[in-house]
Enzyme design. Structure first.
Site, mmCIF file in Angstrom:
data_model
loop_
_atom_site.group_PDB
_atom_site.id
_atom_site.type_symbol
_atom_site.label_atom_id
_atom_site.label_comp_id
_atom_site.label_asym_id
_atom_site.label_seq_id
_atom_site.Cartn_x
_atom_site.Cartn_y
_atom_site.Cartn_z
ATOM 1 C CE LYS A 251 35.925 43.790 39.844
ATOM 2 N NZ LYS A 251 36.278 44.262 41.162
ATOM 3 N NE ARG B 155 32.569 48.893 39.589
ATOM 4 C CZ ARG B 155 33.792 48.997 39.272
ATOM 5 N NH1 ARG B 155 34.013 48.452 38.382
ATOM 6 N NH2 ARG B 155 34.003 49.136 40.613
ATOM 7 N NE ARG C 2 42.915 47.556 44.689
ATOM 8 C CZ ARG C 2 41.962 47.068 44.333
ATOM 9 N NH1 ARG C 2 41.401 46.574 43.494
ATOM 10 N NH2 ARG C 2 41.418 48.146 44.826
ATOM 11 N NE ARG D 100 42.037 51.563 42.822
ATOM 12 C CZ ARG D 100 40.864 50.710 41.947
ATOM 13 N NH1 ARG D 100 41.587 49.751 41.800
ATOM 14 N NH2 ARG D 100 40.220 51.125 42.459
ATOM 15 N NE ARG E 218 36.339 50.935 45.261
ATOM 16 C CZ ARG E 218 37.601 50.614 45.340
ATOM 17 N NH1 ARG E 218 38.943 51.594 46.738
ATOM 18 N NH2 ARG E 218 37.929 49.596 45.099
#
Ligand code: ADP
Ligand code: AMP
Length: 208
Positions: free
Chosen positions: A13, A89, A128, A154, A165
């Site tokens: 996204k 969400r 990531r 992160r 998540r």
């Protein structure tokens, strides 16, 4: 164009919203980025959000909706619209968003669901990295940062938090896909392809 990108964490996204912003000149509004900026600024909102983010849980709807309502507003008469990344969400957030936009006549044009199997998401999130100064998104293998660019990992891209998540996505955010489908606004895109191919599919889906 007023777009919502929906999909599990790691689906792409933020990557796609960054491309839409730079190429179409629309605003990129990421609820996750806004929370991280609040945390970095040491604000009260940031400290409230941090414990939910670190655990992989959703920040409560009232807090998130209030924060996003402030970021949606613009006084720019030349505004070309926005792409929402990570918001809504929950169905409650989607309803609140529609209620906020309805009086302005600037409703959501399209919701684009990006799909990738969970096993691949774990690999994407594990690799990531984010640019330390500009927050740009990279991947150690699929989209490595250029030499000399300082990157960070992160704190919620850790195996246990990633699993939580994904669970939260399937429980709370999947119904948001149905919400937009029921209103004829949903289009679905395969997120497994190269990011330029995914981008082209999103652009096509905007007008289908
Ligand atoms: P999200 O915002 O949905 O959590 P990101 O845009 O941050 O997802 O992407 C998650 C990771 O996957 C990043 O490391 C990014 O570089 C990588 N990625 C994004 N799109 C693709 C793609 N089409 N193919 C391979 N890797 C991708
Ligand atoms: P993201 O950058 O989109 O992966 O979001 C990071 C984290 O911020 C999420 O795991 C949640 O804890 C929180 N968050 C972001 N957007 C929302 C939202 N719309 N509702 C609730 N929590 C959110």
């Amino acid at each position: 164009m007023r777009l919502v990108l929906i999909g599990p964490p790691g689906v792409g996204k933020g990557t796609q919203a960054g491309l839409l912003k730079s190429r179409l000149g629309i605003r990129h509004i990421s609820s996750g980025d806004v929370f991280r900026a609040e945390i970095n600024a040491g604000s009260e909102l940031g400290s409230l959000a941090q414990r939910f983010i670190d655990a992989g849980e959703l920040v409560p709807d009232d807090v998130t909706v209030g924060m996003m309502a402030r970021h949606l507003e613009t006084k720019d008469p030349h505004d070309r619209g926005f792409v929402l990344d990570g918001f809504p969400r929950t169905v409650a957030q989607a309803i609140a968003l529609d209620a906020k936009l309805e009086p302005t006549g600037q409703c959501i044009s399209r919701a684009i669901a990006i799909e990738v199997p969970d096993e691949i998401l774990v690999e994407r999130l594990g690799g990531r990295r984010m640019g330390k100064t500009d927050g740009k998104i990279y991947h150690v293998a699929f989209n490595p940062p250029p030499p000399g660019v300082e990157v960070i990992t992160r704190s919620d891209d850790m195996p246990d938090v990633i699993r939580e998540r994904l669970r939260v996505f399937h429980e709370n955010t999947r119904p948001v896909v149905d919400y937009y489908r029921d209103r004829g606004k949903l289009r679905t895109v395969d997120g497994m392809a190269d990011l330029e191919v995914v981008y082209a599919e999103i652009c096509a889906a905007m007008y289908q």
